[in-house]
Design a protein around this motif. Structure first.
Motif, PDB file in Angstrom:
ATOM      1  N   VAL A 119      56.345  32.549 -64.334  1.00 45.07           N
ATOM      2  CA  VAL A 119      57.681  32.582 -64.944  1.00 45.07           C
ATOM      3  C   VAL A 119      58.323  31.202 -64.875  1.00 45.07           C
ATOM      4  N   LYS A 120      58.193  30.540 -63.731  1.00 39.67           N
ATOM      5  CA  LYS A 120      58.743  29.187 -63.599  1.00 39.67           C
ATOM      6  C   LYS A 120      58.116  28.239 -64.623  1.00 39.67           C
ATOM      7  N   ALA A 121      56.805  28.339 -64.757  1.00 38.16           N
ATOM      8  CA  ALA A 121      56.108  27.457 -65.689  1.00 38.16           C
ATOM      9  C   ALA A 121      56.562  27.698 -67.120  1.00 38.16           C
ATOM     10  N   LEU A 122      56.715  28.956 -67.506  1.00 39.79           N
ATOM     11  CA  LEU A 122      57.171  29.282 -68.855  1.00 39.79           C
ATOM     12  C   LEU A 122      58.583  28.758 -69.100  1.00 39.79           C
ATOM     13  N   TRP A 123      59.460  28.945 -68.113  1.00 35.42           N
ATOM     14  CA  TRP A 123      60.841  28.481 -68.265  1.00 35.42           C
ATOM     15  C   TRP A 123      60.884  26.958 -68.399  1.00 35.42           C
TER      16      TRP A 123
END
Length: 506
Positions: A119-123
């Protein structure tokens, strides 16, 4: 839709235009970008701790992929600008849109949710591209064309270029390079909420200032060209052929490419160099000294560069500057841990950087005028899109390269602890060594300790090469490219012929 009219009515460049449109107006967005250029990667590596995500591949690959997207949007934006027809010009109207988009996307960059690594990477990927590939592209393209489109008068245009660069230097050389390492960074450490608060403030400030740039600029060259239909007939391929078959445009782009590679790596490496090679983590002194001593020439340059450029030529003073950059960089690289020698080298290096900083856009505008004289066509949007592609692509590529080198060298990110005992236990558990004795660490206002780690020699070498080594080579290459850039010899005559053509059309 009718756009708000410019508050500049004079056919000649005015003082109000210089001070409000070119000095103060761009300050908000440029400050935000300067902070991001220096600290966004630090936020990713030290606050979000993404250095080892996916075996180090994430922070290596994602910036490069993002800049490919950014390059595409720059091309699109260049075409959009060249086809924009309004009474307020073709580039200025887009400043209005960017005034809203830049603050919103600037906030999104830092509000990464506490969730899984995926999720962090996508954001991070989405917010990064919303800012750089969309919002800042719109601002940077339109802002970058204000000087070339402002006037045909080379002297007035050179003055505007200096005013424009004063803002850039003030933002990066004073606020970001002095105030941030000395005051801001020791206060926020690696506290995510403090980072978010800070960046929200900086993002919001950009809104009213960008509006100021819109209202106090004027596209006189766009207004000068009454018959514009012929430009719409050029396809993208024809525009690129026109640009890349002009020897002066090729030289100015090549010069900008090699200097941007060196400058980008240097800017990314600055914080790491001051934290791990020359000083200690966020000590509030090292980066301030490097910036003050190195930045003194930039302040002097406000008064010295343009008179020298008018007397000796923009190209000639820039070539001398390249030689000084190479000398200063070599001095620093030979003695990377000696504070006195590094400060001397930085002073020489930044003295050499003055011409490129203050008069480059005026030289670029001369090349655009030369191309217009030769082809009887003006494709400012397409020309600026290539310029911006170089600028933004190198940020992504060099960020990826730098992060890859850090990961391969074995970079160790700092961590936080609630007490000396907790920090000591974590060091022992992982076999790490603290950069300074734990008892000498000063906790933040909330009592949290930020513990920086002693880096392997391989990391120190990578950081030193990034900050002071690479520019030895890029500045030498730039010197030889400029040797062949002789556009100033005939530009006065060519500009007179262009004006005569427009007069005949009228």
């Amino acid at each position: 839709m009718k756009l708000p009219a410019s508050l500049v009515k004079s056919p000649e460049v005015t003082r109000k235009e210089k001070w409000l449109g070119y000095l103060l107006g761009p300050a908000g967005a440029l400050l935000l970008n300067a902070v991001l250029a220096t600290y966004l990667n630090v936020y990713y590596t030290d606050v979000l701790k993404l250095t080892t995500l996916w075996g180090g591949a994430f922070l290596t690959v994602f910036p490069i992929v993002s800049k490919i997207i950014d390059a595409i949007t720059n091309i699109i934006m260049g075409q959009v600008i060249d086809r924009t027809r309004t009474k307020e010009g073709k580039a200025r109207p887009w400043l209005l849109l960017s005034a809203v988009l830049v603050p919103i996307t600037g906030v999104l960059l830092f509000t990464v949710p506490e969730s899984s690594d995926t999720v962090k990477a996508l954001w991070v990927m989405i917010s990064y591209n919303l800012f750089y590939s969309f919002a800042y592209t719109i601002f940077n393209m339109s802002h970058g064309l204000m000087v070339p489109l402002s006037t045909r008068d080379s002297t007035a245009r050179g003055g505007l270029s200096v005013f424009n660069q004063i803002t850039t230097i003030m933002m990066s050389g004073i606020l970001v390079a002095l105030v941030f390492p000395m005051v801001i960074m020791p206060m926020i450490g690696v506290d995510k909420q403090k980072w978010i608060t800070l960046m929200c403030v900086l993002s919001i400030v950009a809104l009213p200032l960008t509006l100021l740039e819109y209202f106090f600029t004027k596209e006189r060259i766009t207004e000068e060209a009454k018959e514009l239909g012929e430009r719409d007939k050029l396809s993208f391929g024809e525009q690129m052929k026109l640009l890349f078959t002009d020897c002066y445009m090729l030289l100015i782009y090549s010069y900008f490419l090699v200097t941007t590679i060196g400058t980008t790596i240097k800017n990314i490496g600055l914080v790491y160099y001051c934290n791990y090679v020359l000083g200690t983590y966020n000590d509030g002194v090292t980066q301030m000294l490097v910036s003050v001593i190195g930045g003194i020439p930039m302040g002097i340059g406000i008064f010295a560069v343009w008179p020298l450029a008018k007397k000796f030529g923009k190209r000639n003073v820039t070539m001398v500057g390249c030689a000084l950059i190479a000398i200063g960089s070599l001095i620093c690289w030979l003695f990377p841990t000696n504070m006195v020698i590094v400060l001397i080298g930085q002073f020489i290096k930044n003295t050499g950087g003055l011409p490129g900083s203050y008069v480059f856009m005026a030289l670029f505008a001369d090349c655009l005028d030369h191309m217009e004289w030769k082809s009887n066509l003006r494709i400012d949007g397409a020309a600026m899109s290539i310029y911006n592609i170089i600028a933004v692509a190198m940020v992504g590529i060099m960020t990826g390269v730098f992060n890859w080198m850090l990961a391969r060298a074995g970079y160790l990110a700092p961590f936080t602890a609630g007490s000396v005992a907790e920090a000591s236990a974590k060091l022992a558990e992982n076999g790490w060594a603290a950069q300074v004795a734990l008892e000498n660490l000063k906790p933040a206002a909330d009592g949290v300790l930020t513990v920086a780690l002693a880096q392997p020699h391989s990391v120190s070498w990578v950081i030193s090469f990034a900050f002071v080594g690479l520019e030895v080579f890029t500045s030498i290459a730039a010197f030889f490219l400029l040797f062949f850039l002789k556009v100033e010899k005939t530009i006065g005559k060519e500009q007179a012929e262009i004006k005569a053509r427009h007069g005949a059309k009228e």
